[in-house]
Design a protein around this motif. Structure first.
Motif, PDB file in Angstrom:
ATOM      1  N   LEU A  11      59.216  91.586  40.638  1.00 57.71           N
ATOM      2  CA  LEU A  11      60.061  90.396  40.786  1.00 57.71           C
ATOM      3  C   LEU A  11      59.570  89.289  39.861  1.00 57.71           C
ATOM      4  O   LEU A  11      60.349  88.571  39.248  1.00 57.71           O
ATOM      5  N   THR A  18      65.833  87.954  38.526  1.00 58.77           N
ATOM      6  CA  THR A  18      65.653  87.875  39.979  1.00 58.77           C
ATOM      7  C   THR A  18      66.314  86.606  40.515  1.00 58.77           C
ATOM      8  O   THR A  18      67.071  86.655  41.491  1.00 58.77           O
ATOM      9  N   THR A  21      70.231  86.679  40.069  1.00 55.76           N
ATOM     10  CA  THR A  21      70.847  87.619  41.006  1.00 55.76           C
ATOM     11  C   THR A  21      70.755  87.086  42.436  1.00 55.76           C
ATOM     12  O   THR A  21      71.728  87.158  43.205  1.00 55.76           O
ATOM     13  N   ALA A  22      69.599  86.541  42.778  1.00 58.44           N
ATOM     14  CA  ALA A  22      69.438  85.994  44.136  1.00 58.44           C
ATOM     15  C   ALA A  22      70.406  84.824  44.357  1.00 58.44           C
ATOM     16  O   ALA A  22      70.987  84.682  45.445  1.00 58.44           O
ATOM     17  N   VAL A 287      73.196  92.978  41.549  1.00 61.49           N
ATOM     18  CA  VAL A 287      71.846  93.509  41.851  1.00 61.49           C
ATOM     19  C   VAL A 287      71.652  94.821  41.109  1.00 61.49           C
ATOM     20  O   VAL A 287      70.641  95.045  40.425  1.00 61.49           O
ATOM     21  N   GLU A 322      62.687  96.605  45.937  1.00 60.60           N
ATOM     22  CA  GLU A 322      62.848  95.435  45.060  1.00 60.60           C
ATOM     23  C   GLU A 322      64.278  94.889  45.176  1.00 60.60           C
ATOM     24  O   GLU A 322      64.481  93.673  45.273  1.00 60.60           O
ATOM     25  N   VAL A 326      65.295  91.221  46.480  1.00 66.08           N
ATOM     26  CA  VAL A 326      66.155  90.262  45.770  1.00 66.08           C
ATOM     27  C   VAL A 326      67.259  89.792  46.723  1.00 66.08           C
ATOM     28  O   VAL A 326      67.566  88.595  46.815  1.00 66.08           O
TER      29      VAL A 326
END
Lengths: 401, 228
Positions: A11, A18, A21-22, A287, A322, A326
Motif C-alpha cells: 500500500l 491506493t 482508489t480509496a 480497485v 491488499e 484499499v
C-alpha cells in the motif's frame, strides 16, 4: 504478520493509486449509504410528521395535496372550506378537537398561516411534545395583528420579538404585492423540527381579513386539522365526507396518504439506487484496474518473495488482502462522505420542507454497506491475485534493464 | 549423508521461435557434503543459473533427482518445493534481489517468515554480524552496493539453511567489497556448517576455493554446446 507486512508495504509503495482508489470507493460508499438513509429517513419522517393530527378536512381534491398544504405548508390549497363546515366537524362527536388554518400570504417567501392559539396550547408538535414559545415571547392573541414566528424563519429572516413586518400577498414572494397591514412579532417558537418551524403564524381572522383579500370569502378557511376521538371515528367521517358527500375531502389516515407521495416518487428512488449501485461497481472496477495495472511493476517483487519460499497461496492472499485493505480504507472515508452528504441533504430538506433528518442516527446500512464493499473490493482483487499466482518465478527474478 | 545430491538431472527449454526443446542442464552425478564449500566455474550460457534454480526448486526438472537435506526436490509438488527452499536453502543472487519497499530488517524478517518463522532478535543479530546494526531501518536504495549484498547474505542465512546457493555473489562488487562479501559468505557458512555452492567466473574467487568444479565438464549439455 507476514501478510500484514506485505499488504502494508505494498500500500505504501503504491501510495498514489491506493489513495485515489480509496477515495473513489469512499465517494461510492458514501453515496450508497446516503441514498439509502435519506430515502428511508425521509419516508419515515414524512409519514411520521403528522404531529398530533389524525386527519385533514379540506376542499374537494387530492388528499395528498391537501395534507402537503395543511401540514407541510407545501403546494397550493385546493380551495376553501366554509366556516360552517369547520364548525360542523369541530363539534362532531367523533372529533376530539379541530383547528382551522388559512393560507394565502407570505413574507419573503415564507408562508404566513392563520390559525387559532389552541393549535399551540392543545395540539402537540410531535408525539408527546408541545410547541414552546422562546424566552421573552408569548403567543399572539386572537383578533390582534400579532405573529408568532417559526424558529427556522426567524433565524433566516432575523425576525425578533417586538419587530413588525408587512406580509406579501400570495404564496410566492412578489415585492409589488405587499399588504398594508403591519404585524407585531410577539414570540419565536422554539425549534420543533417540524414544518411549523418554516411558517409565520398569525391569528385566523388576521389572514381572513387582510387588506386586499376577497370579502366574500373572508370567513372561509383553507383546511381543518382534525384530532379524532378514536380510530373508528376516522372511518365514519371518511364515509360521510368522501363517499356520501361531494364538496369536501377528508384525508385520513395521514400515514397512508403521505405514503402515496413516496409511491409516486418510486421511479426516482429506483433510478437513484441504480446510480448508487453503478458507482459502487465502477469503484470496485477501479480497485481491480489499479492493482492489475501495477502487476508488471510487482512481478520482480513477487518472484523474489517466491524465491525466498513464499507459497503461491501466500502471494494470492496478499493481493486479495491488499484489495480488501484499499476497500477498508475507502470505507473509513465513505463514512465521512456519508455524514457529509447527509448533512447537506438534511439541510436542503429542512430548508425546503421543514422536515428534519437525523444525520447521526444509527442505521444497519452503515455496517452492511462497508462490509459489502470490502468484500466486493476483495473480490475485485481476485483477478490480479490470479495473475500473481500464475506469475513465473525464474524469468521474473532477472532485473529489468 | 550429503546435503546435496544430484543424479541424472535434465532440463531443456524451447528457445524463442523454436519448436524443439534444447537441453540446458544435463548432469550425471554431483554431491555436496555438510560444511563443504564448492565453486562452480563456467562460461556464460553454461547453465549455471538454471542449475541453481533447479537445486533451489524454483524450476522443476524434466527428469533426474535433486536431493536437498535428505528430501527429494524432484518428487515434491510446488508447495513442497517452496517449503523445502524456505527451510533448507539460502539463495544469494548476483543482483541481490532485495525487496526495495522493505527495510533491511524487514528483508531479513520476510526471508525468515516463510521458513521457521520471523525471529526479530536473530535478524538484528545477523545484520549486526554483517556490520549493518546501524542500518536496520534503511531501505535498500539508501545503502551502498556492498551493504546491499551484505543484507542479501544475512537474509540468505537467516533460516540457518543446510545449503547456501550463491550465484555470482561478487559479480556486481568492486574488488574490495567482493573480497569482503566472499569472506562473509564463507565465514557464516563455516559457522553454521552449511554447504556452499557458489557460482562464479572470477578467477580470484575460484582460486580461493579448494574444490572448483567446471560446469562445462559437469554439464553434458554445456559440453555439447562447447563442442558445437
Amino acid at each position: 504478520m507476514t501478510l500484514a507486512l506485505l499488504v502494508r508495504r505494498s500500500l505504501r509503495q503504491h501510495l498514489l493509486s491506493t489513495v485515489v482508489t480509496a477515495l473513489s470507493l469512499a465517494m461510492a460508499g458514501g453515496l450508497l449509504m446516503s441514498v439509502w438513509v435519506v430515502r428511508k429517513q425521509a419516508r419515515e419522517t414524512f409519514t411520521g410528521q403528522t404531529g398530533a393530527w389524525d386527519a385533514v378536512l379540506g376542499a374537494r381534491g387530492a388528499k395528498l395535496q391537501l395534507v402537503l398544504n395543511a401540514l407541510f405548508h407545501l403546494e397550493a390549497s385546493a380551495g376553501n372550506v366554509a366556516f360552517s363546515d369547520f364548525e360542523a366537524v369541530a363539534t362532531n362527536r367523533a372529533v376530539a378537537f379541530a383547528v382551522p388554518i388559512a393560507v394565502g400570504d407570505n413574507y419573503f417567501g415564507y408562508r404566513i398561516v392563520g390559525t387559532r392559539t389552541n393549535l399551540f396550547t392543545e395540539a402537540e408538535a410531535s408525539p408527546g411534545r408541545r410547541f414552546q414559545v422562546g424566552k421573552g415571547g408569548r403567543l399572539f392573541e386572537d383578533g390582534y395583528r400579532e405573529a408568532v414566528v417559526g424558529s427556522f424563519v426567524a433565524s433566516r429572516l432575523g425576525l425578533k420579538v417586538g419587530e413588525t413586518f408587512r406580509p406579501y400577498h400570495g404564496l410566492n414572494f412578489n415585492p409589488k404585492e405587499q399588504h398594508e397591514d403591519e404585524y407585531l412579532v410577539t414570540g419565536i417558537l422554539e425549534p420543533s423540527n417540524t414544518p411549523a418551524d418554516r411558517v409565520i403564524w398569525i391569528p385566523l381572522e388576521g389572514l381572513q381579513n387582510m387588506t386586499g383579500h376577497a370579502a366574500a370569502t373572508a370567513t372561509d378557511v383553507s383546511a381543518v386539522l382534525v384530532k379524532l376521538r378514536s380510530p373508528i371515528a376516522g372511518q365514519q367521517l371518511d364515509l360521510m365526507y368522501n363517499k356520501q358527500g361531494n364538496r369536501l375531502t377528508f384525508a385520513w389516515p395521514l400515514g397512508a396518504v403521505l405514503s402515496q407521495l413516496f409511491d409516486k416518487m418510486g421511479w426516482f428512488d429506483k433510478v437513484l439506487e441504480l446510480v448508487a449501485y453503478l458507482v459502487v461497481l465502477v469503484a470496485a472496477g477501479s480497485v481491480l484496474a489499479s492493482i492489475y495495472n501495477s502487476m508488471s511493476a510487482r512481478r520482480r517483487d513477487i518472484a523474489i518473495l517466491r524465491a525466498l519460499g513464499a507459497r503461491r497461496s501466500t502471494v494470492f492472499s496478499a493481493i486479495v488482502l491488499e484489495a480488501a485493505a484499499v476497500a477498508a480504507l475507502g470505507m473509513l472515508g465513505a463514512l465521512v462522505c456519508h455524514f457529509g452528504f447527509l448533512s447537506v441533504a438534511a439541510g436542503v430538506i429542512r430548508s425546503q420542507t421543514g422536515v428534519v433528518l437525523e444525520v447521526w442516527s444509527w442505521d444497519p446500512i452503515l455496517v452492511i454497506a462497508p462490509l459489502g464493499l470490502v468484500l466486493l473490493g476483495a473480490l475485485a482483487g481476485v483477478v490480479p491475485a490470479l495473475k500473481a499466482y500464475r506469475s513465473p518465478v525464474a524469468e521474473n527474478l532477472v532485473p529489468e534493464s | 549423508m550429503p546435503v546435496l545430491e544430484i543424479e541424472e538431472l535434465k532440463k531443456a527449454f524451447v528457445p524463442p521461435g523454436g519448436t524443439a526443446p534444447v537441453p540446458v542442464v544435463d548432469i550425471g552425478s554431483f554431491s555436496l557434503e555438510a560444511g563443504e564449500q564448492v565453486a562452480l566455474s563456467g562460461s556464460s550460457g553454461s547453465g549455471k543459473t538454471t542449475l541453481l534454480h533447479l537445486v533451489a526448486g524454483i524450476l522443476a526438472a524434466d527428469s533426474g533427482r535433486v536431493c536437498v537435506a535428505g528430501s527429494d526436490m524432484t518428487s515434491l509438488g510446488e508447495a513442497g518445493r517452496d517449503r523445502l527452499r524456505a527451510e533448507s536453502i539460502g539463495y544469494i543472487f548476483q543482483t541481490f534481489n532485495l525487496l526495495q519497499g522493505y527495510s533491511c530488517l524487514e528483508n531479513v524478517l520476510l526471508g525468515m517468515s516463510f521458513g521457521p518463522g520471523a525471529d526479530m532478535a536473530h535478524a538484528r543479530s545477523l545484520l549486526g554480524r554483517v556490520g549493518l546494526s546501524d542500518r536496520l531501518d534503511y531501505l535498500p536504495r539508501q545503502l551502498s552496493t556492498g551493504q546491499q549484498q551484505r543484507v542479501a547474505v544475512a537474509r540468505a542465512v537467516a533460516n540457518r539453511p543446510r545449503l547456501v546457493l550463491a550465484d555470482e555473489p561478487t559479480g556486481n562488487l568492486d574488488p574490495s567489497n567482493a573480497r569482503q562479501a566472499l569472506e562473509l559468505i564463507r565465514g557464516i557458512c563455516t559457522e553454521n556448517n552449511a554447504a556452499l555452492l557458489l557460482v562464479s567466473h572470477d578467477p580470484a574467487v575460484l582460486a580461493s576455493f579448494k574444490r572448483v568444479v567446471s560446469l562445462t565438464e559437469l554439464n553434458r549439455a554445456a559440453r555439447k554446446e562447447v563442442a558445437l
